[in-house]
Design a protein around this motif. Structure first.
Motif, PDB file in Angstrom:
ATOM      1  N   ALA A 183      36.257  42.379  43.026  1.00 32.93           N
ATOM      2  CA  ALA A 183      37.261  41.784  42.132  1.00 32.93           C
ATOM      3  C   ALA A 183      36.809  40.441  41.582  1.00 32.93           C
ATOM      4  N   THR A 184      36.145  39.628  42.418  1.00 30.72           N
ATOM      5  CA  THR A 184      35.716  38.307  41.966  1.00 30.72           C
ATOM      6  C   THR A 184      34.612  38.370  40.907  1.00 30.72           C
ATOM      7  N   ARG A 185      33.996  39.527  40.733  1.00 27.69           N
ATOM      8  CA  ARG A 185      33.014  39.670  39.652  1.00 27.69           C
ATOM      9  C   ARG A 185      33.701  39.672  38.292  1.00 27.69           C
ATOM     10  N   PHE A 186      34.946  40.120  38.254  1.00 26.66           N
ATOM     11  CA  PHE A 186      35.669  40.222  36.984  1.00 26.66           C
ATOM     12  C   PHE A 186      36.641  39.066  36.780  1.00 26.66           C
ATOM     13  N   THR A 216      40.554  43.319  34.741  1.00 30.38           N
ATOM     14  CA  THR A 216      40.681  41.888  34.454  1.00 30.38           C
ATOM     15  C   THR A 216      42.117  41.524  34.115  1.00 30.38           C
ATOM     16  N   ARG A 217      42.770  42.358  33.322  1.00 32.01           N
ATOM     17  CA  ARG A 217      44.169  42.085  32.956  1.00 32.01           C
ATOM     18  C   ARG A 217      45.072  42.085  34.178  1.00 32.01           C
ATOM     19  N   LEU A 218      44.873  43.019  35.076  1.00 29.35           N
ATOM     20  CA  LEU A 218      45.723  43.119  36.256  1.00 29.35           C
ATOM     21  C   LEU A 218      45.481  41.962  37.226  1.00 29.35           C
ATOM     22  N   LEU A 219      44.215  41.715  37.542  1.00 34.59           N
ATOM     23  CA  LEU A 219      43.901  40.713  38.561  1.00 34.59           C
ATOM     24  C   LEU A 219      43.992  39.291  38.041  1.00 34.59           C
ATOM     25  N   SER A 220      44.209  39.139  36.741  1.00 36.04           N
ATOM     26  CA  SER A 220      44.431  37.806  36.178  1.00 36.04           C
ATOM     27  C   SER A 220      45.902  37.432  36.186  1.00 36.04           C
ATOM     28  N   ARG A 251      48.963  36.132  37.722  1.00 32.50           N
ATOM     29  CA  ARG A 251      49.303  35.313  38.894  1.00 32.50           C
ATOM     30  C   ARG A 251      50.451  35.911  39.715  1.00 32.50           C
ATOM     31  N   PRO A 252      51.544  36.377  39.076  1.00 33.77           N
ATOM     32  CA  PRO A 252      52.620  36.990  39.877  1.00 33.77           C
ATOM     33  C   PRO A 252      52.155  38.213  40.651  1.00 33.77           C
ATOM     34  N   LEU A 253      51.312  39.041  40.038  1.00 30.74           N
ATOM     35  CA  LEU A 253      50.842  40.239  40.715  1.00 30.74           C
ATOM     36  C   LEU A 253      49.945  39.897  41.891  1.00 30.74           C
ATOM     37  N   VAL A 254      49.017  38.973  41.708  1.00 29.86           N
ATOM     38  CA  VAL A 254      48.119  38.587  42.801  1.00 29.86           C
ATOM     39  C   VAL A 254      48.916  37.968  43.942  1.00 29.86           C
ATOM     40  N   GLY A 255      49.931  37.153  43.600  1.00 33.73           N
ATOM     41  CA  GLY A 255      50.782  36.574  44.631  1.00 33.73           C
ATOM     42  C   GLY A 255      51.526  37.629  45.421  1.00 33.73           C
ATOM     43  N   TYR A 256      52.006  38.653  44.730  1.00 29.99           N
ATOM     44  CA  TYR A 256      52.716  39.737  45.412  1.00 29.99           C
ATOM     45  C   TYR A 256      51.755  40.555  46.270  1.00 29.99           C
ATOM     46  N   LEU A 257      50.574  40.837  45.743  1.00 28.51           N
ATOM     47  CA  LEU A 257      49.582  41.591  46.504  1.00 28.51           C
ATOM     48  C   LEU A 257      49.158  40.839  47.768  1.00 28.51           C
ATOM     49  N   ALA A 258      49.037  39.521  47.671  1.00 28.68           N
ATOM     50  CA  ALA A 258      48.602  38.722  48.820  1.00 28.68           C
ATOM     51  C   ALA A 258      49.570  38.862  49.988  1.00 28.68           C
ATOM     52  N   ILE A 259      50.845  38.985  49.690  1.00 24.64           N
ATOM     53  CA  ILE A 259      51.850  39.100  50.746  1.00 24.64           C
ATOM     54  C   ILE A 259      52.070  40.552  51.149  1.00 24.64           C
ATOM     55  N   ALA A 260      52.169  41.441  50.159  1.00 24.82           N
ATOM     56  CA  ALA A 260      52.511  42.845  50.449  1.00 24.82           C
ATOM     57  C   ALA A 260      51.297  43.685  50.834  1.00 24.82           C
ATOM     58  N   ARG A 261      50.137  43.412  50.253  1.00 23.39           N
ATOM     59  CA  ARG A 261      48.940  44.215  50.507  1.00 23.39           C
ATOM     60  C   ARG A 261      47.717  43.318  50.688  1.00 23.39           C
ATOM     61  N   ASP A 270      38.835  33.469  39.665  1.00 23.85           N
ATOM     62  CA  ASP A 270      39.798  32.773  40.508  1.00 23.85           C
ATOM     63  C   ASP A 270      40.715  33.718  41.277  1.00 23.85           C
ATOM     64  N   PHE A 271      40.351  34.988  41.379  1.00 23.31           N
ATOM     65  CA  PHE A 271      41.187  35.931  42.134  1.00 23.31           C
ATOM     66  C   PHE A 271      41.339  35.483  43.586  1.00 23.31           C
ATOM     67  N   GLN A 272      40.243  35.098  44.219  1.00 23.91           N
ATOM     68  CA  GLN A 272      40.299  34.663  45.605  1.00 23.91           C
ATOM     69  C   GLN A 272      41.079  33.356  45.748  1.00 23.91           C
ATOM     70  N   ASP A 273      40.956  32.454  44.774  1.00 20.00           N
ATOM     71  CA  ASP A 273      41.704  31.196  44.816  1.00 20.00           C
ATOM     72  C   ASP A 273      43.204  31.458  44.774  1.00 20.00           C
ATOM     73  N   GLU A 274      43.628  32.339  43.856  1.00 26.36           N
ATOM     74  CA  GLU A 274      45.047  32.674  43.754  1.00 26.36           C
ATOM     75  C   GLU A 274      45.530  33.389  45.010  1.00 26.36           C
TER      76      GLU A 274
END
Length: 540
Positions: A239-242, A212-216, A218-228, A245-249
């Motif tokens: 991930a969306t169970r925890f 939850t701490r990691l996927l919450s 915003r900078p990390l999710v933004g980086y993952l969306a582009i890099a991975r 808004d992971f998918q929204d970000e």
């Protein structure tokens, strides 16, 4: 006595070099190294080091009565053996560092390491770590294996024990719990045994907190969306169970960067196949296929909300985008649209809803975002200029309005390819070979046309063009008797977009634009003309 003595210079050099390098290694790298090695790995390392030291101190061991290592075989001597052992040890450590597995035993180290990297802003290193271990962390957080259930059963609730769940995932006895020594020892033993058998409740809570701490972030999710991005879709459902808004970000970050896979996949996803306007889903378009090859996944994860809200946010809040959309059309219709977030979002809806229609999904997949897109685009349009009447699409924004209308019309038109003459279709039918989505689109198209006709920022020529797309679709329905019910729904919602008569001049504008259409088209729309005239008479 050994007059030559024991030469430890080589050993001291190696140990000194190791100590010097280790002192310069960042703390995050040390944690990563510790994470890579299990207790068995450490056993192998210490055993190898013990043998190497045994070779150095062979005279001492011989004097103490320990057996010697000789005789040497295959041309090896003591120095060559020491070098080979060091080489094998280094190879083993490197191999193990590349095959790290996240388990309940090293979850604490993983927590410390990810926290260190996240707070230090080392997103690239953290991403590499998550590429290896994010899936395992999610599995630990939501473990439903037999071993996990057995571990949880070992620690059943007990009325005399007040169990406290702490923020770090640990479990202890509260102050009001029994002070009996035997009860506390029994509690501690069950905790130890549960951890020994499998991921227990404590481990699951700790893993859930880490995830939850990691996927919450915003900078990390933004980086993952582009890099991975493909790592994200691999773990999306878990991930969306925890993190809701992971998918929204994720999609917000994808739309914000026109170099993302979202743009490239949708650009390359425009080949017709499968009948009607349905598009082929190439194997290389992994993100689109993840959601659309089985549209139930898109419905279950609510991806339409994530994409739809991201598009609306860009329309409402991106001033640079507004300026571009109200500029000159130039090559936007052929090239620029593939780098535009609004067009890309519209095209994703087109692909997804078409798949839903052809897969006979009884879910509208929120195709009703199209009226919102049209309304928001109209609100951001510039004032009409005199030269606008000379152009089919004066600005990119006008072209996007056309795409909204055309996409909605396509969902209605494909009812023809999915039905046969004589086949009865009904708006309420949601079983078998139904066309539920086409009926929903027939309702939505009225709310798409309404804001365009009512706006003073849309040229008269464009209003007639957009209405012509809708009316051409209605004409094709009218000439097919088995689609009469679908045509009736479309007629009704073009005249009453929101299910009631407008108390403004919408009907007058609709009538004017209808009368400006080609006379051949109007000749096939006698029912629509009659219904429109009746509505005008009833309104006054």
């Amino acid at each position: 006595m050994n007059p030559a003595g024991i030469d430890t210079s080589t050993l001291l050099t190696m140990l000194g070099l190791i100590a010097a390098v280790w002192s310069m290694v960042p703390n995050s790298t040390k944690l990563s190294f510790r994470l890579s090695l299990s207790w068995f790995d450490w056993l192998v390392i210490w055993a190898a080091l013990l043998i190497i030291h045994g070779l150095f101190f062979q005279p001492v061991l011989t004097a103490l009565g320990f057996p010697t290592f000789g005789p040497w075989l295959w041309g090896f001597d003591k120095s060559a053996t020491q070098y080979l052992l060091f080489l094998l040890l280094a190879t083993f450590v490197y191999w193990r560092s590349r095959r790290t597995r996240l388990t309940r035993w090293n979850l604490g180290l993983f927590d410390d390491l990810t926290s260190s990297l996240l707070h230090a802003g080392k997103l690239e290193e953290l991403t590499e770590l998550l590429q290896l271990h994010l899936s395992s962390a999610l599995n630990l957080a939501a473990s439903e294996s037999v071993r996990s259930r057995l571990a949880s059963a070992i620690r059943p609730p007990h009325p005399s024990l007040q169990v406290v769940f702490r923020d770090d995932g640990s479990i202890s006895l509260g102050e009001a719990a029994s002070t009996d020594w035997l009860s506390r020892k029994w509690f501690s033993f069950r905790e130890w045994l549960a951890d020994l058998i499998g991921p227990s409740q404590r481990v699951q809570r700790r893993a859930a907190i880490v995830v939850t701490r990691l996927l919450s972030s915003r900078p990390l999710v933004g980086y993952l969306a582009i890099a991975r991005p493909y790592l994200c879709i691999e773990v999306m459902e878990r991930a969306t169970r925890f993190v809701d808004d992971f998918q929204d970000e994720f999609f917000e970050a994808l739309l914000a960067n026109d170099a993302s896979v979202f743009y490239s996949e949708l650009k390359n996803n425009d080949n017709f196949g499968g009948g009607g306007h349905r598009l082929v889903l190439p194997d290389e378009n992994r993100l689109v296929r993840f959601y659309c090859s089985d549209v139930n996944v898109a419905a279950r994860l609510g991806v339409y909300r994530s994409v739809g809200e991201a598009v609306l946010a860009r329309i409402d809040g991106d001033e640079a985008l507004e300026k571009k959309l109200n500029g000159r059309l130039l090559t936007f219709q052929d090239v620029g649209k593939h780098r535009d977030p609004v067009y890309t979002g519209i095209w994703f809806f087109r692909v997804m809803v078409l798949e839903g229609l052809h897969q006979r999904i009884a879910d509208h997949l929120w195709l009703h975002y199209m009226p919102y897109f049209a309304s928001r685009l109209v609100d951001r349009a510039r004032e009409v200029r005199l030269e606008d009447e000379n152009h089919e699409f004066p600005t990119p924004l006008c072209y996007l309005l056309y795409e909204v209308v055309n996409t909605t019309a396509v969902w209605i038109r494909d009812a023809e390819s999915l039905t046969a003459p004589g086949e009865a279709v009904h708006a309420v039918q949601m079983q078998g070979n139904h066309i539920y989505i086409s009926f929903e689109a027939a309702e939505a198209i009225g709310r798409v046309i309404h804001p365009t006709l009512m706006s003073s920022r849309i040229s008269r020529r464009l209003k007639e063009e957009l209405l012509g797309v809708a009316l051409s679709t209605l004409r094709d329905l009218e000439i097919r008797k088995h689609l009469a019910s679908l045509a009736a729904v479309m007629r009704r919602h073009l005249i009453e977009p929101y299910g009631y008569r407008e108390r403004n001049n919408y009907l007058h504008i609709l009538k004017e634009c209808f009368d400006s259409q080609d006379h051949v088209l109007r000749a096939h729309l006698g029912r629509f003309k009659a219904d429109l005239d009746a509505a005008l008479e009833a309104a006054f």
